[in-house]
Design a protein around this motif. Structure first.
Motif, PDB file in Angstrom:
ATOM      1  N   GLN A   1       0.841  -1.202   0.000  1.00  0.00           N
ATOM      2  CA  GLN A   1       0.000   0.000   0.000  1.00  0.00           C
ATOM      3  C   GLN A   1       0.877   1.252   0.000  1.00  0.00           C
ATOM      4  OE1 GLN A   1      -2.827   0.143   3.190  1.00  0.00           O
ATOM      5  NE2 GLN A   1      -3.931  -1.676   2.512  1.00  0.00           N
ATOM      6  N   LEU A   2       1.897   1.251   0.837  1.00  0.00           N
ATOM      7  CA  LEU A   2       2.799   2.403   0.937  1.00  0.00           C
ATOM      8  C   LEU A   2       3.517   2.651  -0.394  1.00  0.00           C
ATOM      9  CD1 LEU A   2       4.081   4.604   2.730  1.00  0.00           C
ATOM     10  CD2 LEU A   2       5.805   2.917   3.365  1.00  0.00           C
ATOM     11  N   LEU A   3       4.039   1.602  -1.008  1.00  0.00           N
ATOM     12  CA  LEU A   3       4.729   1.755  -2.293  1.00  0.00           C
ATOM     13  C   LEU A   3       3.787   2.265  -3.383  1.00  0.00           C
ATOM     14  CD1 LEU A   3       6.989  -1.426  -2.423  1.00  0.00           C
ATOM     15  CD2 LEU A   3       7.737   0.957  -2.238  1.00  0.00           C
ATOM     16  N   ILE A   4       2.591   1.712  -3.417  1.00  0.00           N
ATOM     17  CA  ILE A   4       1.616   2.146  -4.420  1.00  0.00           C
ATOM     18  C   ILE A   4       1.269   3.615  -4.208  1.00  0.00           C
ATOM     19  CG2 ILE A   4      -0.775   1.845  -5.193  1.00  0.00           C
ATOM     20  CD1 ILE A   4      -0.360  -1.217  -4.575  1.00  0.00           C
ATOM     21  N   GLU A   5       1.045   4.001  -2.959  1.00  0.00           N
ATOM     22  CA  GLU A   5       0.693   5.396  -2.670  1.00  0.00           C
ATOM     23  C   GLU A   5       1.852   6.333  -3.026  1.00  0.00           C
ATOM     24  OE1 GLU A   5      -1.427   8.704  -1.884  1.00  0.00           O
ATOM     25  OE2 GLU A   5      -2.169   6.662  -2.160  1.00  0.00           O
ATOM     26  N   GLN A   6       3.079   5.938  -2.694  1.00  0.00           N
ATOM     27  CA  GLN A   6       4.238   6.771  -3.054  1.00  0.00           C
ATOM     28  C   GLN A   6       4.331   6.933  -4.568  1.00  0.00           C
ATOM     29  OE1 GLN A   6       7.437   4.664  -1.076  1.00  0.00           O
ATOM     30  NE2 GLN A   6       7.414   6.063   0.667  1.00  0.00           N
ATOM     31  N   ALA A   7       4.077   5.863  -5.301  1.00  0.00           N
ATOM     32  CA  ALA A   7       4.129   5.935  -6.764  1.00  0.00           C
ATOM     33  C   ALA A   7       3.067   6.899  -7.284  1.00  0.00           C
ATOM     34  CB  ALA A   7       3.943   4.541  -7.366  1.00  0.00           C
ATOM     35  N   PHE A   8       1.843   6.786  -6.765  1.00  0.00           N
ATOM     36  CA  PHE A   8       0.776   7.699  -7.203  1.00  0.00           C
ATOM     37  C   PHE A   8       1.112   9.149  -6.847  1.00  0.00           C
ATOM     38  CE2 PHE A   8      -2.333   4.132  -7.711  1.00  0.00           C
ATOM     39  CZ  PHE A   8      -2.737   4.463  -8.990  1.00  0.00           C
ATOM     40  N   GLN A   9       1.682   9.374  -5.685  1.00  0.00           N
ATOM     41  CA  GLN A   9       2.052  10.743  -5.301  1.00  0.00           C
ATOM     42  C   GLN A   9       3.092  11.306  -6.256  1.00  0.00           C
ATOM     43  OE1 GLN A   9       3.154  10.703  -1.150  1.00  0.00           O
ATOM     44  NE2 GLN A   9       1.057  10.358  -0.474  1.00  0.00           N
ATOM     45  N   GLU A  10       4.084  10.501  -6.601  1.00  0.00           N
ATOM     46  CA  GLU A  10       5.114  10.967  -7.539  1.00  0.00           C
ATOM     47  C   GLU A  10       4.538  11.205  -8.935  1.00  0.00           C
ATOM     48  OE1 GLU A  10       8.846   8.903  -7.620  1.00  0.00           O
ATOM     49  OE2 GLU A  10       9.020   8.936  -5.421  1.00  0.00           O
ATOM     50  N   LEU A  11       3.539  10.410  -9.317  1.00  0.00           N
ATOM     51  CA  LEU A  11       2.924  10.591 -10.634  1.00  0.00           C
ATOM     52  C   LEU A  11       2.039  11.832 -10.681  1.00  0.00           C
ATOM     53  CD1 LEU A  11       2.100   6.859 -11.392  1.00  0.00           C
ATOM     54  CD2 LEU A  11       3.720   8.294 -12.647  1.00  0.00           C
ATOM     55  N   GLY A  12       1.544  12.263  -9.534  1.00  0.00           N
ATOM     56  CA  GLY A  12       0.804  13.517  -9.455  1.00  0.00           C
ATOM     57  C   GLY A  12      -0.636  13.481  -9.931  1.00  0.00           C
ATOM     58  N   TYR A  13      -1.255  12.316  -9.993  1.00  0.00           N
ATOM     59  CA  TYR A  13      -2.669  12.251 -10.398  1.00  0.00           C
ATOM     60  C   TYR A  13      -3.533  12.842  -9.300  1.00  0.00           C
ATOM     61  CZ  TYR A  13      -1.164   9.230 -14.181  1.00  0.00           C
ATOM     62  OH  TYR A  13      -0.547   8.733 -15.297  1.00  0.00           O
ATOM     63  N   ALA A  14      -4.548  13.581  -9.709  1.00  0.00           N
ATOM     64  CA  ALA A  14      -5.440  14.233  -8.747  1.00  0.00           C
ATOM     65  C   ALA A  14      -6.437  13.254  -8.129  1.00  0.00           C
ATOM     66  CB  ALA A  14      -6.193  15.369  -9.430  1.00  0.00           C
ATOM     67  N   ASN A  15      -6.619  12.094  -8.741  1.00  0.00           N
ATOM     68  CA  ASN A  15      -7.583  11.123  -8.225  1.00  0.00           C
ATOM     69  C   ASN A  15      -7.208  10.713  -6.802  1.00  0.00           C
ATOM     70  OD1 ASN A  15      -7.042  10.585 -11.258  1.00  0.00           O
ATOM     71  ND2 ASN A  15      -9.124   9.841 -10.956  1.00  0.00           N
ATOM     72  N   LYS A  16      -8.183  10.794  -5.908  1.00  0.00           N
ATOM     73  CA  LYS A  16      -7.997  10.325  -4.535  1.00  0.00           C
ATOM     74  C   LYS A  16      -7.878   8.799  -4.561  1.00  0.00           C
ATOM     75  CE  LYS A  16     -10.535  10.128  -0.185  1.00  0.00           C
ATOM     76  NZ  LYS A  16     -11.828  10.463   0.435  1.00  0.00           N
ATOM     77  N   ARG A  17      -7.029   8.265  -3.720  1.00  0.00           N
ATOM     78  CA  ARG A  17      -6.891   6.819  -3.601  1.00  0.00           C
ATOM     79  C   ARG A  17      -7.537   6.377  -2.301  1.00  0.00           C
ATOM     80  NH1 ARG A  17      -3.509  10.135  -5.871  1.00  0.00           N
ATOM     81  NH2 ARG A  17      -2.120  10.032  -4.109  1.00  0.00           N
ATOM     82  N   ILE A  18      -8.326   5.308  -2.382  1.00  0.00           N
ATOM     83  CA  ILE A  18      -8.960   4.739  -1.199  1.00  0.00           C
ATOM     84  C   ILE A  18      -8.515   3.284  -1.121  1.00  0.00           C
ATOM     85  CG2 ILE A  18     -11.128   4.210  -0.035  1.00  0.00           C
ATOM     86  CD1 ILE A  18     -12.401   6.508  -1.600  1.00  0.00           C
ATOM     87  N   TYR A  19      -7.964   2.920   0.023  1.00  0.00           N
ATOM     88  CA  TYR A  19      -7.404   1.579   0.222  1.00  0.00           C
ATOM     89  C   TYR A  19      -8.312   0.725   1.090  1.00  0.00           C
ATOM     90  CZ  TYR A  19      -3.109   3.418  -1.748  1.00  0.00           C
ATOM     91  OH  TYR A  19      -2.193   3.965  -2.601  1.00  0.00           O
ATOM     92  N   PHE A  20      -8.405  -0.549   0.711  1.00  0.00           N
ATOM     93  CA  PHE A  20      -9.150  -1.537   1.484  1.00  0.00           C
ATOM     94  C   PHE A  20      -8.274  -2.767   1.674  1.00  0.00           C
ATOM     95  CE2 PHE A  20     -12.290   1.031  -0.671  1.00  0.00           C
ATOM     96  CZ  PHE A  20     -13.132   1.374   0.386  1.00  0.00           C
ATOM     97  N   PRO A  21      -8.290  -3.349   2.886  1.00  0.00           N
ATOM     98  CA  PRO A  21      -7.429  -4.505   3.161  1.00  0.00           C
ATOM     99  C   PRO A  21      -8.017  -5.836   2.704  1.00  0.00           C
ATOM    100  CG  PRO A  21      -8.568  -3.884   5.160  1.00  0.00           C
ATOM    101  CD  PRO A  21      -8.954  -2.871   4.092  1.00  0.00           C
ATOM    102  N   ASP A  22      -9.294  -5.852   2.313  1.00  0.00           N
ATOM    103  CA  ASP A  22      -9.905  -7.101   1.860  1.00  0.00           C
ATOM    104  C   ASP A  22     -11.113  -6.796   0.981  1.00  0.00           C
ATOM    105  OD1 ASP A  22     -12.483  -7.178   3.477  1.00  0.00           O
ATOM    106  OD2 ASP A  22     -11.029  -7.088   5.106  1.00  0.00           O
TER     107      ASP A  22
END
Length: 142
Positions: A17-38
């Protein structure tokens, strides 16, 4: 498809989750990300009165309700199925049987989660750029 909508990410591993979020932050997309564990938590969210998401990125190996089972439930739900939310697998689970099973659920993509951060970022960029350019039936006003 709501191109400005949230990106739903179903991933039970906090490090991923952390790696994916860091990648999205670096890419700069405005779309909010919502994470679910299952899958069960994601299903409850998607069944609630929420704005139409942009895309769903799902791991396959998840507790309680795995990615394949979740995809099947979404396809069986007529109101969710009509929303044309792109459902893509983003997982480390890779063998021919898993890929065949994933596509048998009418998933719109199957991506192997790279181990290298820059490759994760490039894969996510390719996914988002493709779907931002793609037309869907619900993009047209009646």
């Amino acid at each position: 498809m709501n191109k400005g909508g949230d990106i739903i990410i179903i991933e039970d591993d906090p490090d991923d989750q952390l790696l994916i979020e860091q990648a999205f932050q670096e890419l700069g997309y405005a779309n909010k990300r919502i994470y679910f564990p299952d899958g069960l938590e994601a299903l409850a969210y998607l069944n609630s009165e929420t704005p139409l998401p942009f895309i769903i990125l799902s791991d396959i190996n998840l507790p309680r309700l795995d990615g394949i089972q979740l995809r099947r439930r979404l396809r069986e739900n007529a109101s969710l199925n009509l929303k044309c939310i792109p459902y893509l697998f983003f997982t480390t689970a890779l063998n021919q049987d898993v890929v065949i099973e994933a596509y048998s659920t009418s998933a719109q993509g199957f991506f192997v989660k790279p181990s290298d951060f820059n490759e994760i970022k490039q894969t996510l960029k390719s996914i988002v750029e493709y779907w931002k350019r793609c037309a869907a039936p619900n993009n047209f006003k009646s």
